[in-house]
Design a protein around this motif. Structure first.
Motif, mmCIF file in Angstrom:
data_model
loop_
_atom_site.group_PDB
_atom_site.id
_atom_site.type_symbol
_atom_site.label_atom_id
_atom_site.label_comp_id
_atom_site.label_asym_id
_atom_site.label_seq_id
_atom_site.Cartn_x
_atom_site.Cartn_y
_atom_site.Cartn_z
ATOM 1 N N ASP A 1 0.834 -1.198 0.000
ATOM 2 C CA ASP A 1 0.000 0.000 0.000
ATOM 3 C C ASP A 1 0.871 1.252 0.000
ATOM 4 O O ASP A 1 0.565 2.237 -0.672
ATOM 5 C CB ASP A 1 -0.899 0.031 1.234
ATOM 6 N N PHE A 2 1.945 1.212 0.756
ATOM 7 C CA PHE A 2 2.838 2.362 0.839
ATOM 8 C C PHE A 2 3.500 2.634 -0.509
ATOM 9 O O PHE A 2 3.633 3.785 -0.919
ATOM 10 C CB PHE A 2 3.892 2.147 1.932
ATOM 11 N N GLU A 3 3.903 1.568 -1.200
ATOM 12 C CA GLU A 3 4.502 1.733 -2.529
ATOM 13 C C GLU A 3 3.501 2.326 -3.505
ATOM 14 O O GLU A 3 3.843 3.208 -4.293
ATOM 15 C CB GLU A 3 5.026 0.387 -3.046
ATOM 16 N N ILE A 4 2.278 1.852 -3.467
ATOM 17 C CA ILE A 4 1.245 2.362 -4.370
ATOM 18 C C ILE A 4 1.064 3.864 -4.182
ATOM 19 O O ILE A 4 0.914 4.610 -5.145
ATOM 20 C CB ILE A 4 -0.079 1.606 -4.176
ATOM 21 N N PHE A 5 1.128 4.308 -2.941
ATOM 22 C CA PHE A 5 0.936 5.724 -2.646
ATOM 23 C C PHE A 5 2.245 6.504 -2.570
ATOM 24 O O PHE A 5 2.254 7.676 -2.203
ATOM 25 C CB PHE A 5 0.120 5.888 -1.363
ATOM 26 N N ASP A 6 3.339 5.838 -2.929
ATOM 27 C CA ASP A 6 4.653 6.482 -2.948
ATOM 28 C C ASP A 6 4.998 7.083 -1.585
ATOM 29 O O ASP A 6 5.434 8.233 -1.483
ATOM 30 C CB ASP A 6 4.714 7.547 -4.053
ATOM 31 N N LEU B 1 -2.096 12.041 1.486
ATOM 32 C CA LEU B 1 -2.673 10.741 1.149
ATOM 33 C C LEU B 1 -3.946 10.921 0.335
ATOM 34 O O LEU B 1 -4.140 10.274 -0.696
ATOM 35 C CB LEU B 1 -2.972 9.941 2.423
ATOM 36 N N ASP B 2 -4.817 11.818 0.788
ATOM 37 C CA ASP B 2 -6.079 12.070 0.079
ATOM 38 C C ASP B 2 -5.828 12.591 -1.335
ATOM 39 O O ASP B 2 -6.479 12.151 -2.291
ATOM 40 C CB ASP B 2 -6.942 13.067 0.852
ATOM 41 N N THR B 3 -4.872 13.504 -1.468
ATOM 42 C CA THR B 3 -4.545 14.069 -2.783
ATOM 43 C C THR B 3 -4.019 12.982 -3.713
ATOM 44 O O THR B 3 -4.417 12.897 -4.872
ATOM 45 C CB THR B 3 -3.514 15.208 -2.631
ATOM 46 N N ARG B 4 -3.115 12.149 -3.194
ATOM 47 C CA ARG B 4 -2.537 11.073 -4.006
ATOM 48 C C ARG B 4 -3.621 10.070 -4.410
ATOM 49 O O ARG B 4 -3.634 9.577 -5.535
ATOM 50 C CB ARG B 4 -1.409 10.390 -3.232
ATOM 51 N N TRP B 5 -4.560 9.781 -3.501
ATOM 52 C CA TRP B 5 -5.649 8.852 -3.806
ATOM 53 C C TRP B 5 -6.486 9.380 -4.966
ATOM 54 O O TRP B 5 -6.819 8.646 -5.896
ATOM 55 C CB TRP B 5 -6.513 8.636 -2.565
ATOM 56 N N LYS B 6 -6.821 10.671 -4.914
ATOM 57 C CA LYS B 6 -7.611 11.266 -5.988
ATOM 58 C C LYS B 6 -6.871 11.191 -7.319
ATOM 59 O O LYS B 6 -7.462 10.879 -8.364
ATOM 60 C CB LYS B 6 -7.966 12.713 -5.654
ATOM 61 N N ILE C 1 -6.322 0.287 -5.444
ATOM 62 C CA ILE C 1 -6.052 1.640 -4.932
ATOM 63 C C ILE C 1 -6.999 1.954 -3.777
ATOM 64 O O ILE C 1 -6.579 2.477 -2.735
ATOM 65 C CB ILE C 1 -6.178 2.680 -6.061
ATOM 66 N N ASN C 2 -8.272 1.617 -3.940
ATOM 67 C CA ASN C 2 -9.246 1.871 -2.872
ATOM 68 C C ASN C 2 -8.953 1.046 -1.626
ATOM 69 O O ASN C 2 -9.080 1.534 -0.502
ATOM 70 C CB ASN C 2 -10.668 1.624 -3.358
ATOM 71 N N GLU C 3 -8.570 -0.219 -1.809
ATOM 72 C CA GLU C 3 -8.208 -1.056 -0.662
ATOM 73 C C GLU C 3 -7.030 -0.443 0.092
ATOM 74 O O GLU C 3 -7.051 -0.360 1.324
ATOM 75 C CB GLU C 3 -7.825 -2.467 -1.120
ATOM 76 N N ALA C 4 -6.017 -0.056 -0.639
ATOM 77 C CA ALA C 4 -4.827 0.536 -0.022
ATOM 78 C C ALA C 4 -5.191 1.828 0.706
ATOM 79 O O ALA C 4 -4.749 2.068 1.835
ATOM 80 C CB ALA C 4 -3.756 0.792 -1.079
ATOM 81 N N TYR C 5 -6.003 2.651 0.079
ATOM 82 C CA TYR C 5 -6.405 3.925 0.685
ATOM 83 C C TYR C 5 -7.173 3.687 1.983
ATOM 84 O O TYR C 5 -6.907 4.344 3.002
ATOM 85 C CB TYR C 5 -7.250 4.719 -0.306
ATOM 86 N N GLN C 6 -8.130 2.754 1.961
ATOM 87 C CA GLN C 6 -8.918 2.466 3.165
ATOM 88 C C GLN C 6 -8.019 2.000 4.305
ATOM 89 O O GLN C 6 -8.241 2.352 5.469
ATOM 90 C CB GLN C 6 -10.002 1.428 2.871
ATOM 91 N N ARG C 7 -7.009 1.207 3.986
ATOM 92 C CA ARG C 7 -6.109 0.689 5.015
ATOM 93 C C ARG C 7 -5.192 1.791 5.538
ATOM 94 O O ARG C 7 -4.958 1.899 6.742
ATOM 95 C CB ARG C 7 -5.298 -0.475 4.445
#
Length: 172
Positions: A7-12, A24-29, A58-64
């Motif tokens: 999850d951390f890699e996905i969100f850099d 985190l929210d900005t990166r998710w969007k 992406i949504n799973e990673a964001y929720q976690r």
């Protein structure tokens, strides 16, 4: 990056408990805009399926990552200290005594004021535990201790929901 990336890699992000929620929210969007299945509506079936998989991942990673308890549990798993809450309920005796006292207080609570005081006390305990999680995860990097703290926070959050349920019952 692949679907198996952390999850951390996905969100850099660096793997840590502390994170910038706005970032985190900005990166998710941004990630959702890039991978949203609607962008691939005219693409071939493979591209559509991959977009759907990425969107879900992406949504799973964001929720976690956005939830402190889930994020701490995930850090434990990544570092070889799974929570195993179903099998490992061992807690320090002082914590168990506090839980027993809270349960007794909840059973004896007669008014909304009693329950609101309890809710405040539980919220303060939750806040203290979250501070401990950050220190244990990011400063000490002690993931075995972190797993025990996560299990404790799970108890506290469950009890907070019980207090809220009692407050709701009184309000009806």
């Amino acid at each position: 990056m692949s679907l198996q990336s952390s999850d951390f890699e996905i969100f850099d992000l660096l793997p840590s408990f502390e994170l910038d929620r706005a970032a985190l929210d900005t990166r998710w969007k941004t990630l959702q805009r890039e991978a949203h299945p609607d962008r691939f509506a005219t693409a071939n079936a493979l591209a559509q399926r991959q977009a759907m998989q990425w969107s879900v991942r992406i949504n799973e990673a964001y929720q976690r990552l956005k939830d402190p308890l889930k994020r701490a549990a995930y850090l434990c798993e990544l570092n070889g200290a799974p929570i195993e809450a179903e099998n490992n309920t061992a807690m320090p005796s002082a914590f168990l005594m506090q839980q027993m006292q809270w349960r007794e207080d909840l059973d004896e609570a007669q008014s909304a004021a009693d329950l609101e005081r309890m809710a405040e006390e539980v919220a303060a305990a939750r806040s203290d535990l979250l501070k401990q999680l950050r220190t244990t995860a990011d400063d000490k990097r002690d993931f075995v201790a972190l797993a025990q703290q996560v299990r404790a926070l799970m108890f506290v959050e469950r009890f907070a929901r019980d207090v809220e349920a009692r407050l709701d019952q009184l309000g009806q």
